[in-house]
Design a protein around this motif. Structure first.
Motif, PDB file in Angstrom:
ATOM      1  N   HIS A  98      34.922  38.542  -1.309  1.00 41.40           N
ATOM      2  CA  HIS A  98      35.079  37.637  -2.460  1.00 41.40           C
ATOM      3  C   HIS A  98      34.764  36.196  -2.059  1.00 41.40           C
ATOM      4  O   HIS A  98      34.055  35.479  -2.786  1.00 41.40           O
ATOM      5  N   LEU A  99      35.282  35.785  -0.877  1.00 43.65           N
ATOM      6  CA  LEU A  99      35.009  34.425  -0.409  1.00 43.65           C
ATOM      7  C   LEU A  99      33.521  34.219  -0.144  1.00 43.65           C
ATOM      8  O   LEU A  99      32.952  33.177  -0.490  1.00 43.65           O
ATOM      9  N   LEU A 100      32.890  35.230   0.486  1.00 42.34           N
ATOM     10  CA  LEU A 100      31.457  35.126   0.759  1.00 42.34           C
ATOM     11  C   LEU A 100      30.656  35.061  -0.540  1.00 42.34           C
ATOM     12  O   LEU A 100      29.691  34.285  -0.655  1.00 42.34           O
ATOM     13  N   GLU A 101      31.039  35.883  -1.516  1.00 41.82           N
ATOM     14  CA  GLU A 101      30.341  35.847  -2.800  1.00 41.82           C
ATOM     15  C   GLU A 101      30.535  34.495  -3.485  1.00 41.82           C
ATOM     16  O   GLU A 101      29.597  33.939  -4.061  1.00 41.82           O
ATOM     17  N   THR A 102      31.780  33.951  -3.388  1.00 40.55           N
ATOM     18  CA  THR A 102      32.042  32.627  -3.973  1.00 40.55           C
ATOM     19  C   THR A 102      31.206  31.561  -3.275  1.00 40.55           C
ATOM     20  O   THR A 102      30.587  30.708  -3.938  1.00 40.55           O
ATOM     21  N   ASN A 103      31.180  31.623  -1.924  1.00 39.25           N
ATOM     22  CA  ASN A 103      30.372  30.660  -1.169  1.00 39.25           C
ATOM     23  C   ASN A 103      28.893  30.808  -1.498  1.00 39.25           C
ATOM     24  O   ASN A 103      28.171  29.809  -1.624  1.00 39.25           O
ATOM     25  N   LEU A 104      28.447  32.056  -1.632  1.00 36.66           N
ATOM     26  CA  LEU A 104      27.045  32.303  -1.960  1.00 36.66           C
ATOM     27  C   LEU A 104      26.703  31.725  -3.325  1.00 36.66           C
ATOM     28  O   LEU A 104      25.658  31.076  -3.493  1.00 36.66           O
ATOM     29  N   ALA A 105      27.595  31.939  -4.296  1.00 35.76           N
ATOM     30  CA  ALA A 105      27.355  31.395  -5.634  1.00 35.76           C
ATOM     31  C   ALA A 105      27.335  29.869  -5.590  1.00 35.76           C
ATOM     32  O   ALA A 105      26.465  29.225  -6.208  1.00 35.76           O
ATOM     33  N   HIS A 106      28.294  29.288  -4.834  1.00 37.81           N
ATOM     34  CA  HIS A 106      28.342  27.827  -4.718  1.00 37.81           C
ATOM     35  C   HIS A 106      27.079  27.291  -4.047  1.00 37.81           C
ATOM     36  O   HIS A 106      26.489  26.291  -4.495  1.00 37.81           O
ATOM     37  N   MET A 107      26.650  27.967  -2.973  1.00 34.20           N
ATOM     38  CA  MET A 107      25.441  27.546  -2.260  1.00 34.20           C
ATOM     39  C   MET A 107      24.203  27.733  -3.129  1.00 34.20           C
ATOM     40  O   MET A 107      23.265  26.933  -3.059  1.00 34.20           O
ATOM     41  N   GLN A 108      24.210  28.781  -3.968  1.00 34.07           N
ATOM     42  CA  GLN A 108      23.086  28.991  -4.882  1.00 34.07           C
ATOM     43  C   GLN A 108      23.001  27.845  -5.887  1.00 34.07           C
ATOM     44  O   GLN A 108      21.904  27.343  -6.190  1.00 34.07           O
ATOM     45  N   VAL A 109      24.187  27.424  -6.393  1.00 35.16           N
ATOM     46  CA  VAL A 109      24.217  26.283  -7.317  1.00 35.16           C
ATOM     47  C   VAL A 109      23.708  25.026  -6.609  1.00 35.16           C
ATOM     48  O   VAL A 109      22.893  24.263  -7.166  1.00 35.16           O
ATOM     49  N   GLN A 110      24.191  24.810  -5.372  1.00 35.13           N
ATOM     50  CA  GLN A 110      23.728  23.652  -4.604  1.00 35.13           C
ATOM     51  C   GLN A 110      22.227  23.714  -4.352  1.00 35.13           C
ATOM     52  O   GLN A 110      21.527  22.698  -4.441  1.00 35.13           O
ATOM     53  N   LEU A 111      21.729  24.930  -4.050  1.00 38.81           N
ATOM     54  CA  LEU A 111      20.302  25.100  -3.807  1.00 38.81           C
ATOM     55  C   LEU A 111      19.500  24.776  -5.063  1.00 38.81           C
ATOM     56  O   LEU A 111      18.479  24.070  -4.997  1.00 38.81           O
ATOM     57  N   ASP A 112      19.967  25.289  -6.207  1.00 38.05           N
ATOM     58  CA  ASP A 112      19.275  24.999  -7.465  1.00 38.05           C
ATOM     59  C   ASP A 112      19.295  23.503  -7.764  1.00 38.05           C
ATOM     60  O   ASP A 112      18.275  22.916  -8.166  1.00 38.05           O
TER      61      ASP A 112
END
Length: 197
Positions: A98-112
């Motif tokens: 869950h934490l990795l998925e949250t971090n991935l989503a956050h990093m995806q937002v940052q990447l976008d």
């Protein structure tokens, strides 16, 4: 009543094969009793041994039952511990996922966001580069025009200065000649008529 039979003849026959004397019967009975006693003792000993063996077997069975129960309890404890560890590990892994998925989503937002900012920055850079190129081209064009104008002004100024210098030189030459003539006159007054400057 029927007449009684006489028994005298039978008493006299001690050697009958079918009948034994009282003593023989007693002896035989004692032998049979001894035999039965011996057999009873043997069977009693066998029964005692069987009981002892049965007790030993019961004790061993009880010990094995204790061992089996202990091993079963130990296996149950191990199984419960493994289930507990598995559930803990599963919970930990689920939380980590869950934490990795949250971090991935956050990093995806940052990447976008970074991509958008990069595109905006590149567009601004391209626009600024175009403005810079246009400005440089305009300034070079203006500088060429100014060079041409200043060159004309400088030529005119140099011509004017040259003309003034010529005029000044002419005046200076005339002045120098007058001074020389005055000096020659002065020198002649001092008696040096042949001195040439």
């Amino acid at each position: 009543m029927p007449p009684k039979k006489k028994k005298g003849k039978k008493k006299g026959k001690k050697g009958d094969a079918g009948e034994l004397s009282v003593k023989d019967k007693y002896t035989k009975t004692l032998q049979e009793v001894d035999s039965l006693k011996h057999e009873l003792e043997t069977r009693t000993e066998l029964a005692r041994r069987s009981d002892a063996r049965a007790n030993d077997l019961k004790l061993k069975v009880s010990e094995w039952e204790d061992v089996v129960a202990s091993e079963k309890e130990e296996k149950l404890d191990i199984s419960a511990d493994m289930v507990r560890q598995y559930k803990t590990m599963q919970s930990t892994m689920a939380l980590r996922i869950h934490l990795l998925e949250t971090n991935l989503a956050h990093m995806q937002v940052q990447l976008d966001t970074t991509k958008t900012k990069l595109e905006e920055t590149e567009a601004e850079k391209s626009e600024l580069q175009k403005k810079y190129d246009d400005t440089v081209e305009k300034m070079e064009r203006e500088m060429r025009d100014m060079e041409q104008k200043y060159e004309g002004i400088l030529v005119e100024a140099m011509d004017a200065v040259a003309g003034k210098l010529e005029q000044a030189q002419s005046r200076w030459n005339n002045t120098c000649q007058l001074v020389q003539l005055r000096n020659i006159d002065k020198l002649r007054e001092f008696g040096l008529p042949n001195l040439e400057l």
